[in-house]
Design a protein around this motif. Structure first.
Motif, PDB file in Angstrom:
ATOM      1  N   SER A 279      -5.535   6.718   4.774  1.00  0.00           N
ATOM      2  CA  SER A 279      -5.227   6.583   3.342  1.00  0.00           C
ATOM      3  C   SER A 279      -6.045   5.482   2.678  1.00  0.00           C
ATOM      4  O   SER A 279      -5.873   5.213   1.487  1.00  0.00           O
ATOM      5  CB  SER A 279      -3.734   6.292   3.153  1.00  0.00           C
ATOM      6  OG  SER A 279      -3.400   5.013   3.670  1.00  0.00           O
ATOM      7  N   GLY A 280      -6.918   4.834   3.453  1.00  0.00           N
ATOM      8  CA  GLY A 280      -7.816   3.840   2.877  1.00  0.00           C
ATOM      9  C   GLY A 280      -7.412   2.400   3.078  1.00  0.00           C
ATOM     10  O   GLY A 280      -8.089   1.491   2.584  1.00  0.00           O
TER      11      GLY A 280
ATOM     12  N   HIS B 159       0.837  -1.202   0.000  1.00  0.00           N
ATOM     13  CA  HIS B 159       0.000   0.000   0.000  1.00  0.00           C
ATOM     14  C   HIS B 159       0.876   1.259   0.000  1.00  0.00           C
ATOM     15  O   HIS B 159       0.572   2.240  -0.695  1.00  0.00           O
ATOM     16  CB  HIS B 159      -0.898  -0.031   1.235  1.00  0.00           C
ATOM     17  CG  HIS B 159      -1.851   1.117   1.346  1.00  0.00           C
ATOM     18  ND1 HIS B 159      -3.005   1.215   0.597  1.00  0.00           N
ATOM     19  CD2 HIS B 159      -1.821   2.225   2.145  1.00  0.00           C
ATOM     20  CE1 HIS B 159      -3.644   2.331   0.915  1.00  0.00           C
ATOM     21  NE2 HIS B 159      -2.947   2.955   1.852  1.00  0.00           N
ATOM     22  N   LEU B 160       1.970   1.234   0.752  1.00  0.00           N
ATOM     23  CA  LEU B 160       2.885   2.380   0.778  1.00  0.00           C
ATOM     24  C   LEU B 160       3.526   2.591  -0.592  1.00  0.00           C
ATOM     25  O   LEU B 160       3.732   3.733  -1.021  1.00  0.00           O
ATOM     26  CB  LEU B 160       3.979   2.170   1.826  1.00  0.00           C
ATOM     27  CG  LEU B 160       3.541   2.013   3.284  1.00  0.00           C
ATOM     28  CD1 LEU B 160       4.756   1.919   4.197  1.00  0.00           C
ATOM     29  CD2 LEU B 160       2.632   3.155   3.728  1.00  0.00           C
ATOM     30  N   ILE B 161       3.858   1.504  -1.269  1.00  0.00           N
ATOM     31  CA  ILE B 161       4.426   1.615  -2.614  1.00  0.00           C
ATOM     32  C   ILE B 161       3.433   2.255  -3.569  1.00  0.00           C
ATOM     33  O   ILE B 161       3.782   3.148  -4.358  1.00  0.00           O
ATOM     34  CB  ILE B 161       4.831   0.218  -3.138  1.00  0.00           C
ATOM     35  CG1 ILE B 161       6.005  -0.345  -2.334  1.00  0.00           C
ATOM     36  CG2 ILE B 161       5.187   0.285  -4.629  1.00  0.00           C
ATOM     37  CD1 ILE B 161       6.320  -1.804  -2.647  1.00  0.00           C
ATOM     38  N   ASP B 162       2.180   1.857  -3.479  1.00  0.00           N
ATOM     39  CA  ASP B 162       1.169   2.240  -4.473  1.00  0.00           C
ATOM     40  C   ASP B 162       0.492   3.576  -4.200  1.00  0.00           C
ATOM     41  O   ASP B 162      -0.094   4.167  -5.115  1.00  0.00           O
ATOM     42  CB  ASP B 162       0.082   1.161  -4.551  1.00  0.00           C
ATOM     43  CG  ASP B 162       0.594  -0.159  -5.096  1.00  0.00           C
ATOM     44  OD1 ASP B 162       1.658  -0.157  -5.747  1.00  0.00           O
ATOM     45  OD2 ASP B 162      -0.060  -1.191  -4.858  1.00  0.00           O
TER      46      ASP B 162
ATOM     47  N   ASN C   4       2.758   4.475  10.592  1.00  0.00           N
ATOM     48  CA  ASN C   4       2.782   3.366  11.552  1.00  0.00           C
ATOM     49  C   ASN C   4       2.145   2.125  10.947  1.00  0.00           C
ATOM     50  O   ASN C   4       1.019   2.179  10.450  1.00  0.00           O
ATOM     51  CB  ASN C   4       2.038   3.741  12.835  1.00  0.00           C
ATOM     52  CG  ASN C   4       2.724   4.851  13.597  1.00  0.00           C
ATOM     53  OD1 ASN C   4       3.938   5.019  13.506  1.00  0.00           O
ATOM     54  ND2 ASN C   4       1.957   5.619  14.354  1.00  0.00           N
ATOM     55  N   LEU C   5       2.862   1.007  11.017  1.00  0.00           N
ATOM     56  CA  LEU C   5       2.338  -0.275  10.568  1.00  0.00           C
ATOM     57  C   LEU C   5       2.052  -1.120  11.805  1.00  0.00           C
ATOM     58  O   LEU C   5       2.880  -1.908  12.266  1.00  0.00           O
ATOM     59  CB  LEU C   5       3.332  -0.977   9.633  1.00  0.00           C
ATOM     60  CG  LEU C   5       3.199  -0.649   8.132  1.00  0.00           C
ATOM     61  CD1 LEU C   5       3.248   0.843   7.868  1.00  0.00           C
ATOM     62  CD2 LEU C   5       4.265  -1.373   7.329  1.00  0.00           C
ATOM     63  N   THR C   6       0.881  -0.891  12.378  1.00  0.00           N
ATOM     64  CA  THR C   6       0.411  -1.615  13.557  1.00  0.00           C
ATOM     65  C   THR C   6      -1.087  -1.837  13.403  1.00  0.00           C
ATOM     66  O   THR C   6      -1.765  -1.081  12.716  1.00  0.00           O
ATOM     67  CB  THR C   6       0.651  -0.806  14.853  1.00  0.00           C
ATOM     68  OG1 THR C   6      -0.034   0.457  14.766  1.00  0.00           O
ATOM     69  CG2 THR C   6       2.133  -0.557  15.095  1.00  0.00           C
ATOM     70  N   ALA C   7      -1.608  -2.871  14.065  1.00  0.00           N
ATOM     71  CA  ALA C   7      -3.050  -3.131  14.038  1.00  0.00           C
ATOM     72  C   ALA C   7      -3.797  -1.984  14.708  1.00  0.00           C
ATOM     73  O   ALA C   7      -3.221  -1.254  15.533  1.00  0.00           O
ATOM     74  CB  ALA C   7      -3.353  -4.452  14.724  1.00  0.00           C
TER      75      ALA C   7
ATOM     76  N   LYS D 282      -2.732   5.755  12.334  1.00  0.00           N
ATOM     77  CA  LYS D 282      -3.652   6.799  11.884  1.00  0.00           C
ATOM     78  C   LYS D 282      -3.533   7.072  10.387  1.00  0.00           C
ATOM     79  O   LYS D 282      -4.527   7.072   9.653  1.00  0.00           O
ATOM     80  CB  LYS D 282      -3.396   8.096  12.670  1.00  0.00           C
ATOM     81  CG  LYS D 282      -4.313   9.234  12.275  1.00  0.00           C
ATOM     82  CD  LYS D 282      -4.012  10.504  13.066  1.00  0.00           C
ATOM     83  CE  LYS D 282      -4.927  11.639  12.635  1.00  0.00           C
ATOM     84  NZ  LYS D 282      -4.617  12.906  13.347  1.00  0.00           N
ATOM     85  N   ARG D 283      -2.317   7.297   9.903  1.00  0.00           N
ATOM     86  CA  ARG D 283      -2.146   7.675   8.500  1.00  0.00           C
ATOM     87  C   ARG D 283      -2.480   6.511   7.569  1.00  0.00           C
ATOM     88  O   ARG D 283      -3.007   6.714   6.462  1.00  0.00           O
ATOM     89  CB  ARG D 283      -0.724   8.164   8.252  1.00  0.00           C
ATOM     90  CG  ARG D 283      -0.357   9.417   9.046  1.00  0.00           C
ATOM     91  CD  ARG D 283       0.937  10.034   8.549  1.00  0.00           C
ATOM     92  NE  ARG D 283       0.782  10.533   7.193  1.00  0.00           N
ATOM     93  CZ  ARG D 283       1.777  10.614   6.306  1.00  0.00           C
ATOM     94  NH1 ARG D 283       2.988  10.206   6.635  1.00  0.00           N
ATOM     95  NH2 ARG D 283       1.561  11.079   5.102  1.00  0.00           N
ATOM     96  N   LEU D 284      -2.181   5.306   7.992  1.00  0.00           N
ATOM     97  CA  LEU D 284      -2.497   4.135   7.182  1.00  0.00           C
ATOM     98  C   LEU D 284      -4.002   4.009   6.989  1.00  0.00           C
ATOM     99  O   LEU D 284      -4.492   3.814   5.871  1.00  0.00           O
ATOM    100  CB  LEU D 284      -1.936   2.887   7.864  1.00  0.00           C
ATOM    101  CG  LEU D 284      -1.794   1.610   7.033  1.00  0.00           C
ATOM    102  CD1 LEU D 284      -0.895   1.822   5.827  1.00  0.00           C
ATOM    103  CD2 LEU D 284      -1.269   0.478   7.900  1.00  0.00           C
TER     104      LEU D 284
END
Length: 297
Positions: free
Chosen positions: A281-282, A211-214, A223-226, A276-278
């Motif tokens: 961004s959808g 998702h970050l790539i795209d 942050n990559l957390t649940a 939050k940001r993840l």
């Protein structure tokens, strides 16, 4: 998006292996950076400590994902190992950023691995990407680690810092060492068990990196957390439920301090980190709860 050429450092690690497999399954070309002479067309030689990268072979890559670095929890934090942790991340990141910045055809995005250790011990307080760094060795390391990518940012390459939490996986990482203990009926809470652990299922970690790539709108820290961090006590209960094992053996804090030294502060510390940001961004998590993450690990 159509098939892309994507370079990965740390491609033999837990996350890198899973990411490369996922990308290839969808028809993307994966180029692996290796610390020896390249033997095949899909390899690029690099030496992170000497800051050397065979950069011209990265031309044509639409994305570079930098995941390499010595394992935070692999060994006791002696002064020598702390230096190895710093050098492997800071020198390696600087080497990749410099190589990317000088390419004739730079990638659209550089995704750099980072860690929620950036925030230090947050106790019960919820934090997102707007929070400042904490105090101590790991926050200081994370700050310098991210700053090492400056050359790529200055060259106009969209640069994203994937601040990853504890990855739930049987195959490796810190969680991989927990599964055998719990399966043997030897698992239990660590210390008081009240400390928050911000986790993420390996499946969601890989999906989030893609998702970050795209996602062109994302840059800077993510942050990559649940979505809902849980306490160590709750994680212990979930491991017992899913694996159908008792969890009778708590590990006293003093024992952890003796066994792990300075590293014990990370095990006993509390990090209640939100993605939050993840989410904004959808991105949608496939396995957002701890029971789901453990079940699919």
């Amino acid at each position: 998006m159509g098939p892309m050429r994507i370079a990965i450092t740390g491609s033999t690690g837990l996350i890198g292996t899973a990411l490369a497999r996922s990308l290839r399954a969808d028809g993307h070309e994966v180029v692996r950076l290796v610390r020896r002479p390249a033997r095949t067309a899909d390899e690029v030689e690099w030496d992170p400590l000497r800051q050397r990268v065979d950069g011209h072979r990265l031309n044509g890559c639409e994305a570079v994902v930098h995941l390499a670095g010595a394992g935070i929890g692999d060994r006791r934090w002696t002064e020598a190992y702390k230096k190895e942790l710093r050098d492997s991340r800071i020198l390696g990141t600087a080497a990749i950023a410099e190589a990317v910045a000088t390419l004739d055809r730079p990638p659209r995005v550089l995704v750099c691995g980072s860690a929620i250790g950036f925030y230090g011990d947050t106790g019960d307080r919820k934090v997102d990407e707007s929070a400042p760094p904490g105090d101590g060795f790991l926050p200081s390391l994370c700050v310098d680690w991210e700053e090492a990518a400056l050359a790529a940012e200055e060259a106009g390459v969209r640069t994203v810092f994937a601040r990853t939490g504890l990855v739930v996986a049987r195959a490796g990482g810190s969680w991989g060492r927990l599964f055998p203990l719990f399966r043997a009926g030897l698992g239990g809470r660590l210390g008081s068990g009240r400390q928050y652990w911000s986790f993420i299922a390996l499946h969601d970690e890989v999906a989030a990196l893609r998702h970050l790539i795209d996602t062109e709108s994302l840059e800077g820290p993510v942050n990559l957390t649940a979505p809902e961090p849980v306490t160590n006590r709750e994680i212990t209960a979930a491991m017992g439920r899913v694996l159908h094992r008792p969890t009778p053996f708590p590990v006293p804090a003093v024992a952890l301090r003796v066994a792990l030294g300075e590293l014990s502060a990370e095990v006993l510390g509390s990090q209640r980190v939100l993605p939050k940001r993840l989410l904004e961004s959808g991105f949608r998590f496939a396995f957002p709860t701890i029971d789901e993450a453990v079940r699919v690990a």
